[in-house]
Design a protein around this motif. Structure first.
Motif, PDB file in Angstrom:
ATOM      1  N   LEU A 161       0.796  -1.228   0.000  1.00 30.53           N
ATOM      2  CA  LEU A 161       0.000   0.000   0.000  1.00 30.53           C
ATOM      3  C   LEU A 161       0.826   1.274   0.000  1.00 30.53           C
ATOM      4  N   GLY A 162       2.076   1.187   0.416  1.00 28.44           N
ATOM      5  CA  GLY A 162       2.905   2.377   0.429  1.00 28.44           C
ATOM      6  C   GLY A 162       3.430   2.712   1.816  1.00 28.44           C
ATOM      7  N   PRO A 163       4.437   3.580   1.896  1.00 31.12           N
ATOM      8  CA  PRO A 163       5.100   3.891   3.167  1.00 31.12           C
ATOM      9  C   PRO A 163       4.201   4.544   4.212  1.00 31.12           C
ATOM     10  N   TRP A 164       3.086   5.147   3.807  1.00 36.57           N
ATOM     11  CA  TRP A 164       2.215   5.829   4.767  1.00 36.57           C
ATOM     12  C   TRP A 164       1.684   4.873   5.829  1.00 36.57           C
ATOM     13  N   VAL A 165       1.622   3.574   5.511  1.00 34.96           N
ATOM     14  CA  VAL A 165       1.127   2.595   6.478  1.00 34.96           C
ATOM     15  C   VAL A 165       2.067   2.497   7.685  1.00 34.96           C
ATOM     16  N   LEU A 166       3.340   2.820   7.494  1.00 35.69           N
ATOM     17  CA  LEU A 166       4.315   2.744   8.584  1.00 35.69           C
ATOM     18  C   LEU A 166       3.958   3.686   9.729  1.00 35.69           C
ATOM     19  N   LEU A 167       3.144   4.696   9.451  1.00 29.14           N
ATOM     20  CA  LEU A 167       2.716   5.615  10.508  1.00 29.14           C
ATOM     21  C   LEU A 167       1.975   4.871  11.610  1.00 29.14           C
ATOM     22  N   ILE A 168       1.265   3.818  11.240  1.00 28.70           N
ATOM     23  CA  ILE A 168       0.513   3.052  12.238  1.00 28.70           C
ATOM     24  C   ILE A 168       1.469   2.401  13.233  1.00 28.70           C
ATOM     25  N   GLY A 169       2.497   1.761  12.727  1.00 26.76           N
ATOM     26  CA  GLY A 169       3.440   1.079  13.607  1.00 26.76           C
ATOM     27  C   GLY A 169       4.382   2.016  14.340  1.00 26.76           C
ATOM     28  N   ALA A 176      -6.968  -2.306  19.900  1.00 25.27           N
ATOM     29  CA  ALA A 176      -7.252  -3.686  19.510  1.00 25.27           C
ATOM     30  C   ALA A 176      -7.533  -3.806  18.017  1.00 25.27           C
ATOM     31  N   MET A 177      -8.177  -2.797  17.433  1.00 22.70           N
ATOM     32  CA  MET A 177      -8.555  -2.887  16.031  1.00 22.70           C
ATOM     33  C   MET A 177      -7.356  -2.750  15.096  1.00 22.70           C
ATOM     34  N   GLN A 178      -6.242  -2.179  15.578  1.00 21.20           N
ATOM     35  CA  GLN A 178      -5.071  -2.013  14.724  1.00 21.20           C
ATOM     36  C   GLN A 178      -4.563  -3.351  14.213  1.00 21.20           C
ATOM     37  N   GLY A 179      -4.384  -4.297  15.127  1.00 19.84           N
ATOM     38  CA  GLY A 179      -3.886  -5.599  14.732  1.00 19.84           C
ATOM     39  C   GLY A 179      -4.851  -6.338  13.831  1.00 19.84           C
ATOM     40  N   VAL A 180      -6.144  -6.270  14.153  1.00 20.31           N
ATOM     41  CA  VAL A 180      -7.157  -6.964  13.352  1.00 20.31           C
ATOM     42  C   VAL A 180      -7.220  -6.384  11.950  1.00 20.31           C
ATOM     43  N   PHE A 181      -7.264  -5.065  11.847  1.00 19.86           N
ATOM     44  CA  PHE A 181      -7.367  -4.418  10.530  1.00 19.86           C
ATOM     45  C   PHE A 181      -6.105  -4.636   9.694  1.00 19.86           C
ATOM     46  N   LEU A 182      -4.943  -4.577  10.340  1.00 17.61           N
ATOM     47  CA  LEU A 182      -3.702  -4.817   9.600  1.00 17.61           C
ATOM     48  C   LEU A 182      -3.608  -6.266   9.142  1.00 17.61           C
ATOM     49  N   LEU A 183      -4.096  -7.187   9.955  1.00 19.07           N
ATOM     50  CA  LEU A 183      -4.098  -8.591   9.544  1.00 19.07           C
ATOM     51  C   LEU A 183      -5.024  -8.789   8.349  1.00 19.07           C
ATOM     52  N   LEU A 184      -6.184  -8.153   8.367  1.00 16.39           N
ATOM     53  CA  LEU A 184      -7.098  -8.228   7.221  1.00 16.39           C
ATOM     54  C   LEU A 184      -6.425  -7.677   5.974  1.00 16.39           C
ATOM     55  N   ALA A 185      -5.710  -6.568   6.135  1.00 15.63           N
ATOM     56  CA  ALA A 185      -5.020  -5.967   4.993  1.00 15.63           C
ATOM     57  C   ALA A 185      -3.883  -6.845   4.495  1.00 15.63           C
ATOM     58  N   ALA A 186      -3.204  -7.524   5.427  1.00 18.74           N
ATOM     59  CA  ALA A 186      -2.054  -8.357   5.055  1.00 18.74           C
ATOM     60  C   ALA A 186      -2.459  -9.693   4.456  1.00 18.74           C
ATOM     61  N   PHE A 213      -7.149  -0.924   1.126  1.00 13.44           N
ATOM     62  CA  PHE A 213      -6.757   0.469   1.363  1.00 13.44           C
ATOM     63  C   PHE A 213      -7.700   1.122   2.368  1.00 13.44           C
ATOM     64  N   ALA A 214      -8.996   0.901   2.211  1.00 13.64           N
ATOM     65  CA  ALA A 214      -9.990   1.517   3.094  1.00 13.64           C
ATOM     66  C   ALA A 214      -9.836   1.027   4.525  1.00 13.64           C
ATOM     67  N   VAL A 215      -9.626  -0.275   4.692  1.00 11.68           N
ATOM     68  CA  VAL A 215      -9.467  -0.845   6.030  1.00 11.68           C
ATOM     69  C   VAL A 215      -8.240  -0.261   6.725  1.00 11.68           C
ATOM     70  N   THR A 216      -7.134  -0.179   5.996  1.00 16.31           N
ATOM     71  CA  THR A 216      -5.895   0.339   6.583  1.00 16.31           C
ATOM     72  C   THR A 216      -6.004   1.822   6.882  1.00 16.31           C
ATOM     73  N   ALA A 217      -6.618   2.585   5.982  1.00 13.91           N
ATOM     74  CA  ALA A 217      -6.802   4.018   6.204  1.00 13.91           C
ATOM     75  C   ALA A 217      -7.703   4.271   7.411  1.00 13.91           C
ATOM     76  N   THR A 218      -8.712   3.426   7.577  1.00  5.47           N
ATOM     77  CA  THR A 218      -9.595   3.551   8.743  1.00  5.47           C
ATOM     78  C   THR A 218      -8.820   3.315  10.032  1.00  5.47           C
ATOM     79  N   ALA A 219      -7.954   2.301  10.023  1.00  4.18           N
ATOM     80  CA  ALA A 219      -7.136   2.009  11.202  1.00  4.18           C
ATOM     81  C   ALA A 219      -6.239   3.195  11.539  1.00  4.18           C
ATOM     82  N   LEU A 220      -5.618   3.785  10.525  1.00  4.90           N
ATOM     83  CA  LEU A 220      -4.732   4.925  10.756  1.00  4.90           C
ATOM     84  C   LEU A 220      -5.515   6.133  11.266  1.00  4.90           C
ATOM     85  N   ALA A 221      -6.665   6.413  10.667  1.00  2.00           N
ATOM     86  CA  ALA A 221      -7.475   7.557  11.094  1.00  2.00           C
ATOM     87  C   ALA A 221      -7.911   7.400  12.550  1.00  2.00           C
ATOM     88  N   ALA A 222      -8.329   6.182  12.926  1.00  2.00           N
ATOM     89  CA  ALA A 222      -8.746   5.946  14.301  1.00  2.00           C
ATOM     90  C   ALA A 222      -7.581   6.113  15.271  1.00  2.00           C
TER      91      ALA A 222
END
Length: 253
Positions: free
Chosen positions: A152-160, A191-201, A211-220
């Protein structure tokens, strides 16, 4: 009494050594099952050694006389996270089997809700156990964000990276270290971070949904951290004002 304490301390340290041994055994099983490359092996071994060293040091400083059942669950979860970490490192050379990757991660996430319950039911809750649990959680989120960022791109690293950025910021602004009030919303978002990232992975969904699932996790996560930082800032203002007044009075006298 001193000999007894020394014996108990050795037993506690032996449990961390057993954990490192189980981690290496898991790496051997993964290596034989998927033909894991050098990157996966090296990363997994570094994780096992680093976990053993840091946990042993923390146990020594805390003076705990028993490792406790809850910490054993967390150590088991850390072993699974080490396996996931090795698979992610290996994925830079070849894609890991989805079923294996999802299975290890799912079990690690499920066990996240077990160690806390075990600690409460057995009356073995400790500051070290809570910190150990938190660090394992944070590292798993970081590893998953690295894996998802490859598609998805480097922006996902913001979550971790967000939790580690918060810890670094707290060294500059000590008011960030103040305790936060209990929050169901904060726990839910975490709790939703791990679940949403697993769904994305998992690769089970089309790109748009992933993309939507991961963006939702980051926004939350941004909302949750932002809310906590704002609360800490507002509650720290009276303390900072009081300290400033006391310093001025001291200088004036």
């Amino acid at each position: 009494m001193a000999l007894n304490n020394t014996y108990e301390a050795r037993l506690v340290q032996q449990e961390t050594a057993v954990g490192a041994g189980v981690q290496i055994l898991l790496l051997a099983l993964l290596g034989s099952a998927i033909g894991m490359g050098p990157a996966g092996w090296l990363t997994g071994l570094v994780f096992a050694i680093a976990t053993w060293a840091m946990l042993s040091l923390a146990l020594h400083r805390s003076g705990l006389r028993s490792f406790g059942p809850a910490n054993r669950v967390t150590l088991g979860r850390a072993t699974l996270v080490g396996g996931v970490t090795a698979l992610v490192a290996d994925s830079f050379e070849s894609s890991p089997p989805v079923t294996l990757f999802v299975g290890l991660t799912a079990v690690a996430l499920i066990l996240d809700g077990v160690d806390g319950k075990v600690a409460r039911r057995t009356g073995t809750s400790t500051a070290l156990g809570a910190r150990f649990d938190m660090e394992v959680d944070a590292f798993l989120i970081l590893v998953l964000s690295v894996y998802v960022s490859m598609s998805l791109g480097p922006w996902v690293l913001l979550i971790g990276a967000m939790r580690y950025a918060f810890v670094a910021a707290a060294r500059v602004w000590p008011w960030l270290n103040a305790p936060l009030p209990p929050s169901t919303a904060r726990k839910t978002v975490a709790a939703m971070q791990g679940v949403f990232l697993l769904l994305a992975a998992s690769g089970f969904f089309p790109y748009a949904a992933t993309f939507a699932v991961t963006a939702t996790a980051l926004a939350a996560l941004v909302w949750s951290f932002g809310r906590d930082v704002l609360w800490l800032y507002r509650t720290s203002r009276p303390r900072r004002a009081r300290v400033t007044t006391e310093v001025r009075e001291l200088v004036a006298s």
